[in-house]
Design an enzyme around this catalytic site. Sequence first.
Site, PDB file in Angstrom:
ATOM      1  N   GLU A   1       4.517   3.971   5.978  1.00 49.23           N
ATOM      2  CA  GLU A   1       3.304   3.149   5.900  1.00 49.23           C
ATOM      3  C   GLU A   1       2.190   3.955   5.244  1.00 49.23           C
ATOM      4  OE1 GLU A   1       1.802   0.594   5.553  1.00 49.23           O
ATOM      5  OE2 GLU A   1       1.104  -0.362   7.397  1.00 49.23           O
TER       6      GLU A   1
ATOM      7  N   PHE B   1     -13.480   3.693   4.799  1.00 48.88           N
ATOM      8  CA  PHE B   1     -12.497   2.836   4.164  1.00 48.88           C
ATOM      9  C   PHE B   1     -11.985   3.512   2.904  1.00 48.88           C
ATOM     10  CE2 PHE B   1     -10.573  -0.736   2.030  1.00 48.88           C
ATOM     11  CZ  PHE B   1      -9.911  -1.337   3.095  1.00 48.88           C
TER      12      PHE B   1
ATOM     13  N   GLY C   1       0.784  -1.234   0.000  1.00 47.39           N
ATOM     14  CA  GLY C   1       0.000   0.000   0.000  1.00 47.39           C
ATOM     15  C   GLY C   1       0.817   1.286   0.000  1.00 47.39           C
TER      16      GLY C   1
ATOM     17  N   ASP D   1      -4.554   1.945  11.122  1.00 50.38           N
ATOM     18  CA  ASP D   1      -5.961   1.783  11.491  1.00 50.38           C
ATOM     19  C   ASP D   1      -6.009   1.264  12.929  1.00 50.38           C
ATOM     20  OD1 ASP D   1      -8.690   1.483  11.403  1.00 50.38           O
ATOM     21  OD2 ASP D   1      -8.688  -0.268  10.101  1.00 50.38           O
TER      22      ASP D   1
ATOM     23  N   ASP E   1      -5.836  -0.271  -1.254  1.00 51.73           N
ATOM     24  CA  ASP E   1      -6.720  -1.164  -1.994  1.00 51.73           C
ATOM     25  C   ASP E   1      -7.901  -1.617  -1.159  1.00 51.73           C
ATOM     26  OD1 ASP E   1      -5.207  -2.907  -0.223  1.00 51.73           O
ATOM     27  OD2 ASP E   1      -6.034  -4.562  -1.389  1.00 51.73           O
TER      28      ASP E   1
HETATM   29  P1  IMP Z   1      -3.980  -1.983  11.097  1.00 54.72           P
HETATM   30  O1  IMP Z   1      -3.102  -3.152  11.446  1.00 54.72           O
HETATM   31  O2  IMP Z   1      -5.413  -2.205  11.501  1.00 54.72           O
HETATM   32  O3  IMP Z   1      -3.447  -0.664  11.568  1.00 54.72           O
HETATM   33  O4  IMP Z   1      -4.099  -1.963   9.528  1.00 54.72           O
HETATM   34  C1  IMP Z   1      -3.086  -1.553   8.746  1.00 54.72           C
HETATM   35  C2  IMP Z   1      -3.231  -2.070   7.334  1.00 54.72           C
HETATM   36  O5  IMP Z   1      -4.600  -2.349   6.978  1.00 54.72           O
HETATM   37  C3  IMP Z   1      -2.764  -0.992   6.425  1.00 54.72           C
HETATM   38  O6  IMP Z   1      -1.392  -1.139   6.172  1.00 54.72           O
HETATM   39  C4  IMP Z   1      -3.614  -1.199   5.208  1.00 54.72           C
HETATM   40  O7  IMP Z   1      -2.978  -2.118   4.355  1.00 54.72           O
HETATM   41  C5  IMP Z   1      -4.891  -1.798   5.715  1.00 54.72           C
HETATM   42  N1  IMP Z   1      -5.943  -0.765   5.863  1.00 54.72           N
HETATM   43  C6  IMP Z   1      -6.449  -0.237   6.997  1.00 54.72           C
HETATM   44  N2  IMP Z   1      -7.386   0.691   6.739  1.00 54.72           N
HETATM   45  C7  IMP Z   1      -7.467   0.764   5.399  1.00 54.72           C
HETATM   46  C8  IMP Z   1      -8.252   1.558   4.495  1.00 54.72           C
HETATM   47  O8  IMP Z   1      -9.078   2.420   4.859  1.00 54.72           O
HETATM   48  N3  IMP Z   1      -8.044   1.342   3.171  1.00 54.72           N
HETATM   49  C9  IMP Z   1      -7.151   0.432   2.686  1.00 54.72           C
HETATM   50  N4  IMP Z   1      -6.372  -0.318   3.491  1.00 54.72           N
HETATM   51  C10 IMP Z   1      -6.547  -0.159   4.836  1.00 54.72           C
HETATM   52 MG    MG Z   2      -0.711  -1.961   4.175  1.00 57.49          MG
END
Ligand code: IMP
Ligand code: MG
Length: 173
Positions: free
Chosen positions: A95, A148, A40, A99, A155
């Site tokens: 990064e 999202f 990403g 999220d 993606d």
């Molecule tokens: P986390 O571990 O929940 O912080 O998620 C991180 C990963 O989830 C990111 O590196 C993204 O690849 C994916 N992600 C989280 N939110 C989104 C979004 O709104 N759109 C696309 N990818 C997301």
């Molecule tokens: Mg990612």
Amino acid sequence: MEKEILISKAAIKERVSELAAQISLDYAGKEPILIGILKGAIFFFADLMREISIPTKMDFMRASSYGSNTHSSGSVHLTKDVELPIQGRPVIIVEDIVDSGLTLAYIKENLEGRGVESLRICALIDKHERREREVPVDYCGFKIEEGFLVGYGLDCNEEYRYLPAIYVLKENS
Ligand code: IMP
Ligand code: MG
């Protein structure tokens, strides 16, 4: 799925320049290793690195977390590791979006365990709504509450990465 523009190409470009200027100042006299988190962060990484006015090196990691398309499950594992030596070096993780924070918390602990000189996090988007693990985002492009997002590398099920701006996907469409 329907989508609505959230951050324009021009706004991304401007903010990336600001982040790059700040990083160039903070790391003057050093040569930080930028570690991009695949896939990403790819466009953000490429644009940021070119705007930073001091020498840097590039490397990449890829982390997978089992879960649905829009929620990470918390069990993170590395599917690609860095190749450059990072011990004793200043490292900046690049990064796309934070999220829950689970992915970055895992990567951060993993890299800290390898004796880096310093470790900071640069994320294009800080989405606070679902944060479960507190991770310090030292350089943050945009803060958003919810939604999202897709485009500019982000993606949904491998779609939309190619879009040059960032969009929010509309639910129930
Ligand atoms: P986390 O571990 O929940 O912080 O998620 C991180 C990963 O989830 C990111 O590196 C993204 O690849 C994916 N992600 C989280 N939110 C989104 C979004 O709104 N759109 C696309 N990818 C997301
Ligand atoms: Mg990612």
